[in-house]
Design a protein around this motif. Structure first.
Motif, short mmCIF file in Angstrom:
data_model
loop_
_atom_site.label_atom_id
_atom_site.label_comp_id
_atom_site.label_asym_id
_atom_site.label_seq_id
_atom_site.Cartn_x
_atom_site.Cartn_y
_atom_site.Cartn_z
N ALA A 87 -2.99 9.07 -6.84
CA ALA A 87 -2.01 7.99 -6.93
C ALA A 87 -1.41 7.70 -5.55
O ALA A 87 -1.22 6.53 -5.18
CB ALA A 87 -0.91 8.36 -7.92
N GLY A 88 -1.13 8.75 -4.78
CA GLY A 88 -0.60 8.56 -3.43
C GLY A 88 -1.60 7.86 -2.53
O GLY A 88 -1.24 6.97 -1.76
N ASP A 89 -2.87 8.26 -2.62
CA ASP A 89 -3.91 7.62 -1.82
C ASP A 89 -4.05 6.14 -2.19
O ASP A 89 -4.21 5.28 -1.31
CB ASP A 89 -5.25 8.33 -2.00
CG ASP A 89 -5.27 9.71 -1.36
OD1 ASP A 89 -4.37 10.01 -0.54
OD2 ASP A 89 -6.18 10.50 -1.69
N GLU A 90 -3.98 5.87 -3.50
CA GLU A 90 -4.09 4.49 -3.95
C GLU A 90 -2.91 3.65 -3.44
O GLU A 90 -3.09 2.54 -2.96
CB GLU A 90 -4.13 4.47 -5.49
CG GLU A 90 -4.30 3.09 -6.10
CD GLU A 90 -4.34 3.17 -7.61
OE1 GLU A 90 -3.66 2.34 -8.24
OE2 GLU A 90 -5.04 4.04 -8.14
N LYS A 91 -1.72 4.22 -3.54
CA LYS A 91 -0.52 3.52 -3.06
C LYS A 91 -0.59 3.29 -1.56
O LYS A 91 -0.26 2.21 -1.06
CB LYS A 91 0.72 4.35 -3.43
CG LYS A 91 2.02 3.72 -3.10
CD LYS A 91 2.38 2.67 -4.11
CE LYS A 91 3.82 2.22 -3.85
NZ LYS A 91 4.18 1.14 -4.72
N LEU A 92 -1.06 4.33 -0.84
CA LEU A 92 -1.20 4.22 0.61
C LEU A 92 -2.22 3.15 0.98
O LEU A 92 -1.99 2.36 1.91
CB LEU A 92 -1.61 5.58 1.19
CG LEU A 92 -1.64 5.70 2.71
CD1 LEU A 92 -0.25 5.48 3.29
CD2 LEU A 92 -2.16 7.07 3.11
N ALA A 93 -3.34 3.10 0.24
CA ALA A 93 -4.36 2.08 0.51
C ALA A 93 -3.79 0.68 0.25
O ALA A 93 -4.05 -0.27 1.00
CB ALA A 93 -5.59 2.33 -0.34
N ILE A 95 -0.60 -0.23 0.40
CA ILE A 95 0.36 -0.54 1.47
C ILE A 95 -0.38 -0.88 2.76
O ILE A 95 -0.02 -1.82 3.47
CB ILE A 95 1.33 0.64 1.67
CG1 ILE A 95 2.26 0.76 0.47
CG2 ILE A 95 2.15 0.46 2.95
CD1 ILE A 95 3.13 2.00 0.46
N LYS A 96 -1.45 -0.14 3.05
CA LYS A 96 -2.23 -0.40 4.27
C LYS A 96 -2.87 -1.78 4.21
O LYS A 96 -2.86 -2.51 5.21
CB LYS A 96 -3.29 0.68 4.45
CG LYS A 96 -4.01 0.57 5.76
CD LYS A 96 -4.98 1.72 5.95
CE LYS A 96 -5.67 1.58 7.28
NZ LYS A 96 -6.62 2.64 7.54
N ALA A 97 -3.40 -2.15 3.06
CA ALA A 97 -4.00 -3.48 2.91
C ALA A 97 -2.94 -4.56 3.09
O ALA A 97 -3.18 -5.59 3.75
CB ALA A 97 -4.67 -3.61 1.54
N GLU A 98 -1.76 -4.34 2.52
CA GLU A 98 -0.68 -5.30 2.66
C GLU A 98 -0.24 -5.43 4.12
O GLU A 98 -0.04 -6.55 4.62
CB GLU A 98 0.51 -4.82 1.80
CG GLU A 98 1.66 -5.80 1.73
CD GLU A 98 2.76 -5.28 0.82
OE1 GLU A 98 3.94 -5.47 1.20
OE2 GLU A 98 2.47 -4.70 -0.22
N VAL A 99 -0.15 -4.29 4.81
CA VAL A 99 0.23 -4.31 6.22
C VAL A 99 -0.85 -5.01 7.05
O VAL A 99 -0.53 -5.78 7.96
CB VAL A 99 0.49 -2.87 6.72
CG1 VAL A 99 0.57 -2.81 8.23
CG2 VAL A 99 1.77 -2.33 6.11
#
Length: 141
Positions: A87-93, A95-99
């Motif tokens: 879940a953390g990796d998915e959230k990080l991905a 956020i990274k895509a959004e950034v």
């Protein structure tokens, strides 16, 4: 000296009668009590051995159940940890895509502003160059 007479015979009969009486009144009951006590002790020792064996078996069962429960708890903890990591990796991905999209948008805006400024400067470049040359030369060109 020892003389054999009626008293000796009487004493021998008396001793034999005393032996039978003591045997019946004293020795046999004591032997019976000692035998019962020995049987009772033997029974208690066998019960103690049985209880000790049962206690060891119960302890082994408890240890086995504890090991099994510990394994299940570790597996559940590992599964929860893996799920949280995913879940953390998915959230990080996300956020990274959004950034990255925000970064590309900002870069496009900056590039557009640079192009606008460059085209504005290019349009005014000839006028600036003429004006600078006039100022440097001190006369109109």
């Amino acid at each position: 000296m020892v003389t054999i007479d009626k008293t000796l015979l009487f004493q021998m009969i008396n001793v034999v009668i005393l032996m039978f009486l003591l045997n019946g009144v004293l020795y046999k009951p004591i032997k019976k009590i000692l035998k019962e006590r020995a049987e009772k002790m033997l029974g208690m020792q066998s019960d103690i051995a049985k209880f000790d064996k049962n206690a060891r078996l119960r302890q082994q069962e408890v240890d086995a159940k504890m090991a099994k429960a510990s394994g299940k708890a570790k597996a559940a903890l590992d599964a929860a940890r893996a799920e949280a990591q995913a879940a953390g990796d998915e959230k990080l991905a996300s956020i990274k895509a959004e950034v990255d999209s925000y970064k590309e948008k900002q870069m496009a805006e900056i590039t557009a502003q640079i192009d606008t400024a460059r085209s504005g400067l290019q349009a005014n470049l000839q006028g600036f160059a003429t004006e600078m040359a006039s100022k440097i030369l001190g006369r109109a060109i």
